[in-house]
Each structure stands twice: as C-alpha cells, then as structure tokens.
Design an enzyme around this catalytic site. Structure first.
Site, mmCIF file in Angstrom:
data_model
loop_
_atom_site.group_PDB
_atom_site.id
_atom_site.type_symbol
_atom_site.label_atom_id
_atom_site.label_comp_id
_atom_site.label_asym_id
_atom_site.label_seq_id
_atom_site.Cartn_x
_atom_site.Cartn_y
_atom_site.Cartn_z
ATOM 1 N N HIS A 163 0.885 -4.900 6.546
ATOM 2 C CA HIS A 163 -0.083 -4.186 5.704
ATOM 3 C C HIS A 163 -1.467 -4.286 6.308
ATOM 4 C CE1 HIS A 163 0.375 -8.355 4.304
ATOM 5 N NE2 HIS A 163 -0.933 -8.338 4.059
ATOM 6 N N ASN A 175 -3.440 -9.175 9.192
ATOM 7 C CA ASN A 175 -3.050 -10.560 9.452
ATOM 8 C C ASN A 175 -1.614 -10.590 9.962
ATOM 9 O OD1 ASN A 175 -5.528 -11.517 8.404
ATOM 10 N ND2 ASN A 175 -4.721 -11.429 6.323
ATOM 11 N N HIS A 197 -5.302 -4.407 5.284
ATOM 12 C CA HIS A 197 -6.295 -4.513 4.225
ATOM 13 C C HIS A 197 -7.368 -3.472 4.544
ATOM 14 C CE1 HIS A 197 -5.148 -8.625 2.635
ATOM 15 N NE2 HIS A 197 -4.525 -8.645 3.811
ATOM 16 N N HIS A 210 5.462 -8.145 4.955
ATOM 17 C CA HIS A 210 5.694 -6.690 5.070
ATOM 18 C C HIS A 210 4.356 -6.179 5.593
ATOM 19 C CE1 HIS A 210 7.463 -2.782 3.235
ATOM 20 N NE2 HIS A 210 6.339 -2.445 3.838
ATOM 21 N N CYS A 268 11.387 -8.714 -1.081
ATOM 22 C CA CYS A 268 10.043 -8.410 -0.570
ATOM 23 C C CYS A 268 9.231 -7.726 -1.674
ATOM 24 C CB CYS A 268 10.139 -7.503 0.656
ATOM 25 S SG CYS A 268 8.545 -6.861 1.182
ATOM 26 N N CYS A 278 8.238 -4.123 -0.865
ATOM 27 C CA CYS A 278 9.366 -3.185 -1.001
ATOM 28 C C CYS A 278 9.616 -2.873 -2.473
ATOM 29 C CB CYS A 278 10.618 -3.739 -0.335
ATOM 30 S SG CYS A 278 10.594 -3.575 1.472
ATOM 31 N N HIS A 306 10.530 -1.448 5.818
ATOM 32 C CA HIS A 306 10.165 -2.857 5.897
ATOM 33 C C HIS A 306 10.009 -3.286 7.362
ATOM 34 C CE1 HIS A 306 9.845 -7.019 4.481
ATOM 35 N NE2 HIS A 306 10.467 -7.303 5.619
ATOM 36 N N ASP A 309 -5.323 -4.200 -4.090
ATOM 37 C CA ASP A 309 -4.918 -5.602 -3.977
ATOM 38 C C ASP A 309 -5.045 -6.267 -5.349
ATOM 39 O OD1 ASP A 309 -4.869 -7.784 -1.329
ATOM 40 O OD2 ASP A 309 -5.133 -8.573 -3.362
HETATM 41 P P1 5GP Z 1 -1.973 -11.282 3.527
HETATM 42 O O1 5GP Z 1 -2.527 -12.635 3.281
HETATM 43 O O2 5GP Z 1 -0.454 -11.286 3.645
HETATM 44 O O3 5GP Z 1 -2.640 -10.546 4.655
HETATM 45 O O4 5GP Z 1 -2.338 -10.432 2.251
HETATM 46 C C1 5GP Z 1 -1.479 -10.249 1.171
HETATM 47 C C2 5GP Z 1 -2.276 -9.591 0.073
HETATM 48 O O5 5GP Z 1 -1.380 -9.073 -0.887
HETATM 49 C C3 5GP Z 1 -3.215 -10.571 -0.667
HETATM 50 O O6 5GP Z 1 -4.549 -10.107 -0.571
HETATM 51 C C4 5GP Z 1 -2.691 -10.552 -2.095
HETATM 52 O O7 5GP Z 1 -3.708 -10.607 -3.060
HETATM 53 C C5 5GP Z 1 -1.905 -9.240 -2.159
HETATM 54 N N1 5GP Z 1 -0.780 -9.269 -3.072
HETATM 55 C C6 5GP Z 1 0.196 -10.218 -3.135
HETATM 56 N N2 5GP Z 1 1.100 -9.904 -4.070
HETATM 57 C C7 5GP Z 1 0.697 -8.720 -4.611
HETATM 58 C C8 5GP Z 1 1.226 -7.882 -5.650
HETATM 59 O O8 5GP Z 1 2.267 -8.146 -6.257
HETATM 60 N N3 5GP Z 1 0.540 -6.748 -5.944
HETATM 61 C C9 5GP Z 1 -0.606 -6.400 -5.277
HETATM 62 N N4 5GP Z 1 -1.193 -5.261 -5.653
HETATM 63 N N5 5GP Z 1 -1.135 -7.167 -4.302
HETATM 64 C C10 5GP Z 1 -0.495 -8.312 -3.970
HETATM 65 ZN ZN ZN Z 2 9.223 -5.080 2.465
#
Ligand code: 5GP
Ligand code: ZN
Length: 111
Positions: free
Chosen positions: A99, A86, A101, A97, A4, A7, A46, A30
């Site tokens: 989160h 989401n 935004h 995992h 992950c 994580c 997690h 992000d």
């Molecule tokens: P989701 O689409 O799952 O709601 O959003 C995942 C978010 O995580 C995306 O906006 C993406 O840009 C961000 N993201 C994915 N991998 C990484 C990473 O390794 N580092 C950071 N800082 N953000 C990430």
């Molecule tokens: Zn995780």
C-alpha cells in the site's frame, strides 16, 4: 478465506471509507490518520510488499503511481502530497498487502 485485512476491505467484508475505486485498485482513509489527509492506495490483488513486485505485476504499481496525483487533487491536496511505501518489518510495514500512504494537509505544508 484470507485473513488479510486489506483483502477483506476489497471484498467489502469489512467496511472502509473508500475515496477511489476502479477494476485494479482501491483507495480509502487510514483508520488512524497521522495527517489531516491520510489515505491508503492498494492493488486489488494480494501483493505482499515491494519485495513481491515483479515484471508480471509491475504494471499495477505503475498504474497506482499514475493515479496518485489524481486522488490527491480530488481530496484537496492541490499543492502537493507525500507518498510513503513501507516494506517489511524493518521498514515499518504492519499490513502485509502492499500500500502507498498518500498524506498531506490541505491547509499547511507538511513539517
Ligand atoms: P503500514 O505500517 O503497514 O505501512 O501501514 C498500515 C496502515 O494501515 C496504518 O497506517 C494503519 O492505521 C492502517 N490500517 C490498519 N488496519 C486498518 C483498517 O482495518 N482499516 C483502515 N482503513 N486502515 C487500517
Ligand atoms: Zn491482501
């Protein structure tokens, strides 16, 4: 070893631009910001998604909700902010995992 990505950010195995951290959660920028301010707030344990939130871990989600306004203000979002959560592939969740935004624009209102 978990695969992950969030994580790994928690364990500092991979770097992130961290803006807030306490014993239970972490907020960082992000990597592909969609707004001038685009942060992610995650719990340090997690939890896959909102589908996995239960009476046992809901206190953590409550703590995250209570902390979001403070993180927003500390990052210049003085006039308000948007939170997005989401859930699952159908909800656009790409990282499994949970989160929040935390997004906004310090200069303009979100259109
Ligand atoms: P989701 O689409 O799952 O709601 O959003 C995942 C978010 O995580 C995306 O906006 C993406 O840009 C961000 N993201 C994915 N991998 C990484 C990473 O390794 N580092 C950071 N800082 N953000 C990430
Ligand atoms: Zn995780």
């Amino acid at each position: 070893m978990t695969d992950c990505i969030f994580c790994k950010i928690i364990s500092k195995t991979i770097p992130a631009d961290i803006v807030f951290e306490n014993d239970n959660m972490l907020a960082f920028k992000d990597i592909h910001p969609q707004y001038p301010v685009h942060l992610l707030l995650i719990p340090k344990i997690h939890i896959k998604s909102l589908e996995e939130v239960s009476a046992q871990n809901a206190n953590l989600i409550q703590e995250m909700l209570l902390t979001l306004p403070k993180i927003a203000k500390e990052n210049g979002l003085l006039e308000g902010f948007r939170t997005v959560l989401n859930t699952g592939a159908g909800g656009g969740q790409e990282v499994d995992h949970i989160h929040f935004h935390l997004i906004g624009d310090v200069r303009h209102k979100i259109k």
